[in-house]
Design an enzyme around this catalytic site. Structure first.
Site, PDB file in Angstrom:
ATOM      1  NE  ARG A  78      36.912  32.547 -78.352  1.00  0.00           N
ATOM      2  CZ  ARG A  78      36.261  33.298 -79.178  1.00  0.00           C
ATOM      3  NH1 ARG A  78      36.907  34.507 -79.559  1.00  0.00           N
ATOM      4  NH2 ARG A  78      34.910  33.039 -79.737  1.00  0.00           N
ATOM      5  CG  HIS A 122      34.810  32.382 -84.916  1.00  0.00           C
ATOM      6  ND1 HIS A 122      35.295  33.022 -83.881  1.00  0.00           N
ATOM      7  CD2 HIS A 122      34.554  33.624 -85.703  1.00  0.00           C
ATOM      8  CE1 HIS A 122      35.607  34.372 -83.917  1.00  0.00           C
ATOM      9  NE2 HIS A 122      34.953  34.850 -85.206  1.00  0.00           N
ATOM     10  CD  GLU A 167      31.506  38.412 -82.035  1.00  0.00           C
ATOM     11  OE1 GLU A 167      31.608  38.697 -83.457  1.00  0.00           O
ATOM     12  OE2 GLU A 167      32.247  39.351 -81.588  1.00  0.00           O
ATOM     13  CG  ASN A 292      33.996  38.290 -78.610  1.00  0.00           C
ATOM     14  OD1 ASN A 292      34.691  37.532 -77.734  1.00  0.00           O
ATOM     15  ND2 ASN A 292      33.692  37.576 -79.665  1.00  0.00           N
ATOM     16  CE1 TYR A 294      37.550  43.264 -81.987  1.00  0.00           C
ATOM     17  CE2 TYR A 294      35.413  42.129 -81.393  1.00  0.00           C
ATOM     18  CZ  TYR A 294      36.595  42.357 -81.966  1.00  0.00           C
ATOM     19  OH  TYR A 294      37.585  40.942 -82.090  1.00  0.00           O
ATOM     20  CD  GLU A 351      36.511  37.596 -81.363  1.00  0.00           C
ATOM     21  OE1 GLU A 351      36.313  38.747 -81.778  1.00  0.00           O
ATOM     22  OE2 GLU A 351      36.175  36.612 -81.562  1.00  0.00           O
TER      23      GLU A 351
HETATM   24  C1  GBH Z   1      34.570  39.978 -84.291  1.00  0.00           C
HETATM   25  O1  GBH Z   1      33.167  40.358 -84.365  1.00  0.00           O
HETATM   26  C2  GBH Z   1      34.653  38.589 -84.739  1.00  0.00           C
HETATM   27  O2  GBH Z   1      34.500  37.609 -83.833  1.00  0.00           O
HETATM   28  C3  GBH Z   1      35.982  38.385 -85.331  1.00  0.00           C
HETATM   29  O3  GBH Z   1      35.948  37.167 -86.067  1.00  0.00           O
HETATM   30  C4  GBH Z   1      36.364  39.532 -86.238  1.00  0.00           C
HETATM   31  O4  GBH Z   1      37.589  39.393 -86.945  1.00  0.00           O
HETATM   32  C5  GBH Z   1      36.406  40.649 -85.182  1.00  0.00           C
HETATM   33  O5  GBH Z   1      35.591  40.916 -84.558  1.00  0.00           O
HETATM   34  C6  GBH Z   1      37.024  41.966 -85.820  1.00  0.00           C
HETATM   35  O6  GBH Z   1      35.762  42.347 -86.654  1.00  0.00           O
HETATM   36  O7  GBH Z   1      29.987  49.745 -87.014  1.00  0.00           O
HETATM   37  O8  GBH Z   1      30.353  51.217 -84.889  1.00  0.00           O
HETATM   38  O9  GBH Z   1      28.050  49.881 -85.278  1.00  0.00           O
HETATM   39  C7  GBH Z   1      33.290  41.765 -84.236  1.00  0.00           C
HETATM   40  C8  GBH Z   1      31.510  41.955 -83.885  1.00  0.00           C
HETATM   41  C9  GBH Z   1      29.886  43.712 -84.582  1.00  0.00           C
HETATM   42  C10 GBH Z   1      31.807  44.475 -83.543  1.00  0.00           C
HETATM   43  C11 GBH Z   1      29.623  45.179 -85.031  1.00  0.00           C
HETATM   44  C12 GBH Z   1      31.586  45.993 -84.431  1.00  0.00           C
HETATM   45  C13 GBH Z   1      29.743  47.039 -85.209  1.00  0.00           C
HETATM   46  C14 GBH Z   1      30.097  48.661 -84.452  1.00  0.00           C
HETATM   47  N1  GBH Z   1      31.322  43.497 -84.414  1.00  0.00           N
HETATM   48  N2  GBH Z   1      30.232  46.167 -84.493  1.00  0.00           N
HETATM   49  S1  GBH Z   1      29.624  49.956 -85.499  1.00  0.00           S
END
Ligand code: GBH
Length: 451
Positions: A78, A122, A167, A292, A294, A351
């Site tokens: 991707r 992006h 996003e 995505n 995390y 992701e």
């Molecule tokens: C992605 O966004 C992006 O698509 C990518 O480009 C980037 O490199 C990758 O993630 C890594 O950052 O602080 O505990 O409240 C990430 C989206 C949104 C994930 C905000 C973490 C905050 C968590 N992010 N979120 S917190």
């Protein structure tokens, strides 16, 4: 007790990157500047003054990088297209030099048996469009659909999985509400407008795809499940606001044709009314959803937090270097929520990954990243659980193939399953990358092994 973690036949295993984070050479071959090219030059906005001028030098090394993917046995990749390479002014004149790069990349992937998943946006809006208001200008939907059509005409014969936006929540929250990402605005009136025009742009690009494309198109969102810090009514209401803002703000319009009620409560007088035809445009069926994942957040009521009046409560848990809690169960829970709330759409995890400290020196050809190894295993097992619960998960793209420019954090945070030495551009698979290769080769069965 050992469990069998074999994934469904045809499950798509790959990794992900984005254009500005890896390519370098941002103005090569006739490309126009993007808002990120500008933002990194705004003093104080990116850690240590890092820029994407070189990054992973992927623009020049893409063939080696595809070979690396093949060596890892990846089935899919991707990536995103830099809009300003293709249309230097964002609209009008097409730049053949920029288009050629993506054509060569796609051909190289296909020659190596790797399926391309192409994301149209992006975060790197052409600067010329930002000068016309960017995502705040209603015309952006038309500009985006025109750009998308240029890409469809060139590559739809070879690219079978398309995504419109990556996003939209981050684009507006980071770019227009809190200002930590390009274009760096901080304005509660702008954020809902940018969100809406992002969704209209998504809709316009889907509409253009139905006219010109033959395969599949979707949208990529970041989702973070919100859990209440206590049973109090105040905390539960805070969870509803946080969930509406981050998770339902984009998916409810796309799947259900309306915004969540909580949006008015959050934005007050800054929340606009929109005409019915906008919802018809936004609501068109998509073929797949990119998710995505995390982290999660445990949320409490907090009058001091603007504009949500909700904030996260730190847990006794493992946190990655970006300060995000490691919480694999949230991935299973969110997939079940997508199944129940939106009718079990086909989902790709577009992701998932983490930044952890890596030893700065590479010894021989190995680099150990035990925390990332643990993260990878637990999240893949969480996806397997969700599939067992009937969730229609079709693939997984590890974020990221390479260490890269982590936006305003510069190169200080490394998400790669492959280490990049930014002095020499040498690539070295980390232990997580080597494990991922085994998982891919065994269609998940390597996850059954202990530890
Ligand atoms: C992605 O966004 C992006 O698509 C990518 O480009 C980037 O490199 C990758 O993630 C890594 O950052 O602080 O505990 O409240 C990430 C989206 C949104 C994930 C905000 C973490 C905050 C968590 N992010 N979120 S917190």
């Amino acid at each position: 007790m050992s469990r069998d973690f074999e994934f469904p036949k045809g499950f798509l295993w790959g990794s992900a990157t984005s254009a500005y984070q890896i390519e370098g050479s941002p103005l090569a071959d006739g490309a126009g500047p993007s808002i990120w090219h500008r933002f990194v030059r705004t003093p104080g906005m990116v850690k240590d003054g890092d820029t994407g001028d070189v990054a992973c030098d992927h623009y020049r090394r893409y063939k080696d990088d595809v070979k690396l993917m093949r060596d890892l046995g990846l089935k899919a990749y991707r990536f995103s297209v830099a809009w300003a390479r293709v249309l230097p002014e964002g609209r009008g004149r097409v730049n053949p030099g920029g288009l050629d790069f993506y054509e060569r990349l796609v051909d190289t992937l296909l020659e190596n048996g790797i399926e391309p998943l192409l994301t149209l946006y992006h975060w790197d809006l052409p600067a010329a469009l930002d000068d016309r208001g960017g995502w705040l200008n209603p015309d952006v939907a038309h500009w985006f659909a025109e750009y998308a059509s240029v890409m469809y005409r060139k590559l739809d014969g070879r690219v079978k999985k398309w995504a419109t936006l990556n996003e939209p929540w981050v684009v507006t929250d980071g770019g227009y509400l809190h200002g930590a990402l390009a274009p760096g605005h901080r304005n509660r009136f702008e954020a809902p407008i940018a969100s809406h025009h992002l969704l209209r742009s998504h809709g316009a690009a889907v509409q253009a795809y139905r006219a010109e494309g033959k395969h599949e198109i979707g949208l990529v969102v970041n989702l973070e499940p919100k859990y209440p810090a206590s049973d109090s009514a105040e905390d539960r209401a805070a969870v509803q606001r946080a969930d509406a803002y981050m998770n339902r703000q984009y998916l409810d319009p796309v799947f259900l044709g309306r915004y969540p009620d909580e949006m008015k409560e959050i934005f007050g007088e800054a929340w606009p009314e929109w005409p019915d035809e906008d919802y018809a445009l936004i609501r068109q069926p998509i073929d797949w959803l990119g998710f995505n994942y995390y982290t999660r957040s445990v949320t409490r009521h907090d009058e001091q937090s603007w504009p949500l009046r909700a904030s996260a409560v730190r847990q006794h848990a493992t946190y990655s270097e970006t300060g995000w809690e490691v919480f694999p169960q949230g991935l299973t829970d969110t997939l079940a929520w997508l199944r129940d709330r939106y009718g079990n759409p086909p989902v790709y995890i577009t992701e998932n990954g983490s930044a952890f400290y890596d030893p700065p020196t590479v010894e021989g050809d190995t680099l150990d990243d035990p925390l990332r190894v643990d993260y990878l295993k637990k999240h893949l097992r969480a996806i397997h659980d969700a599939i067992g619960q009937g969730c229609d998960v079709r693939g997984y793209m590890a974020w990221s193939l390479l260490d890269n420019l982590e936006w305003s954090l510069g190169f200080s945070k490394r998400f790669g399953i492959v280490h990049v030495d930014f002095q020499t551009q040498r690539r070295t698979p980390k232990a997580s990358g080597r494990l991922y290769a085994k998982i891919v080769a065994s269609n998940g069965r390597a996850l059954s092994e202990p530890a």
